[in-house]
Enzyme design. Structure first.
Site, short mmCIF file in Angstrom:
data_model
loop_
_atom_site.label_atom_id
_atom_site.label_comp_id
_atom_site.label_asym_id
_atom_site.label_seq_id
_atom_site.Cartn_x
_atom_site.Cartn_y
_atom_site.Cartn_z
N LYS A 164 0.86 -1.19 0.00
CA LYS A 164 0.00 0.00 0.00
C LYS A 164 0.89 1.22 0.00
CE LYS A 164 -4.40 1.11 0.24
NZ LYS A 164 -5.56 0.29 -0.20
N ASP A 192 -6.88 4.38 -4.74
CA ASP A 192 -7.59 4.19 -3.47
C ASP A 192 -8.24 5.55 -3.20
OD1 ASP A 192 -7.70 2.13 -1.07
OD2 ASP A 192 -7.40 4.05 -0.12
O1 2IT Z 1 -8.02 -1.48 -0.97
C1 2IT Z 1 -7.88 -2.01 -2.10
O2 2IT Z 1 -7.99 -3.21 -2.28
C2 2IT Z 1 -7.58 -1.11 -3.23
N1 2IT Z 1 -7.50 0.10 -3.03
C3 2IT Z 1 -7.37 -1.66 -4.60
C4 2IT Z 1 -5.96 -2.11 -4.76
C5 2IT Z 1 -5.57 -2.51 -6.17
O3 2IT Z 1 -4.39 -2.82 -6.34
O4 2IT Z 1 -6.40 -2.52 -7.07
#
Ligand code: 2IT
Length: 447
Positions: free
Chosen positions: A128, A168
């Site tokens: 993340k 996100d």
């Molecule tokens: O919280 C999540 O799963 C996302 N923001 C999507 C992450 C992604 O790599 O598509």
């Protein structure tokens, strides 16, 4: 050593080592505690000291992001990328641009992402990233300059086989476009699979914008099936009005359910007859015009706006929190319980506090955690990576059918583990997600 004792000890160590990082500690405590019966029956995980190993991020990157605002002043934000666990594939997870972003929230989100990604069954590790940059009321040029500066540092840490960001909160198609465009120039190569959530013109997947919300709705359908009900005519309370809320509203409305609330931080709108398709589509306009608020939306459609309150006070059948961590607390949960809500399904990442979850589970209200129910977003991101590797794009129908199967499979896995170890659906999801990551760490020896 007994499982309970081992888990307690591991949690204590996390608290000492990550002092003050309350959200990360909360997430770790929730996952580790839920593993008790599983570890009791599988003591090899104690021998392997797997818990202490699995709670340590592989890499935590913090960097400076200077950018010039429209007045010519240099502003500085902080950028993050936490590469939590890479045993299952390239680190994968979104970028969040929001004032609340700090190392604590990045660690909790990448920890959760690791188990979520494992549940999808697809080859992606957990990560993340983001920044405390606040995109609200920034001009398009400021956002572009910020994204370019952010990528000037991030690019050296990511790659299609290395670490693959996405969107996100505060990061949608527009920001992904700027980020990808700048990465391409820095690398001098078209590494299409380096980021997901791209526009269709340059390698994005059909259904990716809808995927999180559609996936949540498919998951809710499975939960409803279990209690002998369908979504038709069900009243649904949604919080937030961002990408996830929009996807939920779109699919629930299409399937004949009624979205009776959406919300912002300081209030919510109540629509007893349910939002119309036109009103659901307008959420996209609202989201992309950060100078507008939900109050403006209410005024435009002449809808009831309740200031200073949360949607959870309404009598509904299904509650779907779609906004942000810890938005639904014990007091909210008490109202939900009193309203005899049939299902609580998280669509945001960890929106319910531990006390709220405890109340739902002890009162046998079917409750699903975000890491299982909202995994459709990252799952379609992984499908976007597959399509990029093939240099090919599937149709919306193809992607949607795969998404639907993946969500059913996550529900099945979680349910199977919950039955096997006689625990809740949420704990079953934790066990299923954990088992694959832990077993793979052991197989790879050095992790
Ligand atoms: O919280 C999540 O799963 C996302 N923001 C999507 C992450 C992604 O790599 O598509």
């Amino acid at each position: 050593m007994k499982a309970e004792e081992y888990i307690k000890e591991a949690i204590e160590k996390v608290k000492v080592k990550n002092k003050g990082e309350e959200t990360f500690i909360q997430a770790v405590e929730e996952v580790l505690t839920s593993l008790t019966p599983f570890i009791e029956q599988n003591p090899q995980y104690i021998e392997n000291n797997i818990l202490e190993r699995i709670v340590e991020p592989e890499r935590q990157i913090i960097f400076k992001v200077p950018w010039e605002d429209d007045n010519g002043k240099i502003q500085v934000n902080r950028g993050f990328r936490v590469e939590f666990n890479g045993v299952l594939g390239p680190y994968k997870g979104g970028l969040r641009f929001h004032p609340s972003v700090a190392l604590d929230s990045m660690k909790f989100l990448s920890f959760e992402q690791t188990f979520k990604n494992s549940l999808t069954g697809l080859p992606i590790g957990g990560g993340k990233g983001g920044s405390d940059f606040n995109p609200i009321n920034k001009s398009d040029r400021e956002i572009k300059r910020f994204c370019e500066s952010f990528m000037n540092e991030l690019y050296r840490h990511i790659g299609p086989d290395k670490d693959v960001p996405a969107g996100d909160i505060g990061v949608s198609g527009k920001e992904i476009g700027y980020l990808f465009g700048h990465y391409r120039r820095l690398k001098g190569a078209y590494e299409n699979g380096v980021i997901t959530g791209k526009g269709f013109n340059y390698g994005g997947s059909r259904i990716r914008p809808e995927a999180t919300g559609y996936g949540v709705t498919y998951f809710v359908q499975e939960m409803l099936k279990d209690i002998g009900e369908t979504i038709v005519d069900k009243k649904v309370a949604v919080s937030g009005y961002g990408n996830v809320a929009w996807g939920v509203c779109k699919k629930v409305t299409e399937l004949g359910g009624k979205i009776v609330t959406i919300s912002e931080k300081d209030g919510y709108i109540y629509v007893p007859e349910g939002l119309t398709e036109e009103q659901v589509e307008y959420m996209l306009y609202l989201r992309s015009h950060t100078e507008l608020t939900l109050k403006d939306y209410a005024d435009k459609f002449n809808l009831e706006y309740i200031a200073g309150k949360k949607p959870w006070e309404r009598k509904v059948d299904i509650v779907i929190p779609c906004a942000i961590q810890n938005e639904l607390n014990l007091d909210d949960a008490k109202e939900i319980l009193a309203n005899q809500v049939k299902i609580v399904c998280e669509a945001a990442n960890m929106p319910c506090t531990p006390e709220a979850i405890e109340l739902f589970e002890s009162n046998n209200i079917p409750y699903a955690p975000g890491k299982a129910a909202n995994a459709g977003g990252v799952a379609v991101s992984a499908l976007e990576m597959s399509q990029n590797s093939m240099r090919y794009q599937w149709t919306a129908e193809e992607v949607d059918a795969k998404l639907h199967e993946i969500m059913k499979d996550i529900y099945e896995k979680s349910k199977e583990m919950s039955e096997k170890y006689n625990v809740s659906l949420a704990k079953g999801a934790n066990i299923a997600g954990f088992k694959k990551v832990a077993d793979t760490m052991i197989m790879q020896g050095n992790y």
